[in-house]
Enzyme design. Structure first.
Site, PDB file in Angstrom:
ATOM      1  N   GLU A   1       0.827  -1.209   0.000  1.00 19.00           N
ATOM      2  CA  GLU A   1       0.000   0.000   0.000  1.00 19.00           C
ATOM      3  C   GLU A   1       0.859   1.256   0.000  1.00 19.00           C
ATOM      4  O   GLU A   1       0.574   2.226  -0.716  1.00 19.00           O
ATOM      5  CB  GLU A   1      -0.924   0.009   1.238  1.00 19.00           C
ATOM      6  CG  GLU A   1      -1.892  -1.167   1.287  1.00 19.00           C
ATOM      7  CD  GLU A   1      -1.366  -2.330   2.097  1.00 19.00           C
ATOM      8  OE1 GLU A   1      -2.163  -3.007   2.746  1.00 19.00           O
ATOM      9  OE2 GLU A   1      -0.126  -2.566   2.076  1.00 19.00           O
TER      10      GLU A   1
ATOM     11  N   CYS B   1      -2.711  -3.408   7.101  1.00 14.81           N
ATOM     12  CA  CYS B   1      -2.401  -3.459   8.526  1.00 14.81           C
ATOM     13  C   CYS B   1      -2.793  -2.128   9.164  1.00 14.81           C
ATOM     14  O   CYS B   1      -3.148  -1.166   8.470  1.00 14.81           O
ATOM     15  CB  CYS B   1      -0.917  -3.755   8.742  1.00 14.81           C
ATOM     16  SG  CYS B   1       0.184  -2.374   8.298  1.00 14.81           S
TER      17      CYS B   1
ATOM     18  N   CYS C   1      -0.584   0.882   7.920  1.00 16.00           N
ATOM     19  CA  CYS C   1      -0.914   1.283   6.549  1.00 16.00           C
ATOM     20  C   CYS C   1      -2.268   1.981   6.502  1.00 16.00           C
ATOM     21  O   CYS C   1      -2.441   2.968   5.788  1.00 16.00           O
ATOM     22  CB  CYS C   1      -0.916   0.077   5.621  1.00 16.00           C
ATOM     23  SG  CYS C   1       0.736  -0.504   5.177  1.00 16.00           S
TER      24      CYS C   1
END
Length: 198
Positions: A76, A105, A108
């Site tokens: 990302e 996550c 991110c």
């Protein structure tokens, strides 16, 4: 002019050197990494297939697409760094679609949220094959924050896997043949995601 350099004011901070997307995945990697299994043992990599559609002066512009892998940074963040530096312009509007083997996550998710808060001309849709650490509060909160910002979050369905096979995989013109329980697993992932976003 597209491209705002390595970092923009108030965004994700100084990022590593720009990396460029892969054109596509080989079939074995796609089937292994994107299979929506309830327990995906041994799948430590994360892949992001993206499509960027944009409008310039109210006219559609051909889309960009490609694939990022989480090496050495999360996929990302690699996308955001590349997109900011190479594509992003304040004079265009963007519809960005991600197909992710794992959901973002918590770290991110926060950085995606900061990016979107600073770039109102970008609309993001995220389709995930599996939910990363869905039982951990920080990971759930990250997805909730993205949802509150208007990000479309959804589980990848059979049609999404087929779309990825046809557009992001070097499939040698072979038709997509899905794995067992793809529909059942989709419903399970969607149920978990809806529970998180409720």
């Amino acid at each position: 002019m597209a491209g705002l350099g390595h970092a923009c004011e108030g965004c994700c901070g100084q990022m590593p050197e720009i990396s460029y997307p892969m054109e596509g995945l080989d079939p074995e990697t796609f089937f292994f990494e994107f299979k929506n299994l309830p327990y995906a043992y041994g799948r430590k990599s994360s892949y992001l297939c993206f499509q960027v559609e944009r409008e310039q002066h109210s006219s559609p512009v051909p889309s960009d697409c490609g694939v990022f892998k989480n090496q050495p940074y999360h996929a990302e963040l690699r996308f955001l760094n590349w997109f900011r530096a190479e594509k992003l312009s304040p004079y265009e509007h963007y519809d960005v679609t991600w197909f992710l083997s794992w959901s973002p996550c918590s770290t991110c998710a926060k950085k995606i949220a900061i990016f979107l808060s600073n770039h109102k001309n970008v609309r993001l849709s995220i389709f995930v094959s599996r939910i990363y650490y869905f039982w951990k509060p920080a990971f759930r909160q990250g997805l909730q924050e993205l949802d509150h910002l208007g990000v479309q979050l959804d589980a990848m369905s059979f049609h999404d896997f087929k779309y990825c096979w046809e557009n992001f995989v070097d499939n040698q013109e072979m038709p997509f043949r899905c794995w067992k329980k793809v529909h059942q697993n989709y419903k399970s992932v969607l149920r978990k995601l809806n529970e998180i976003l409720r």
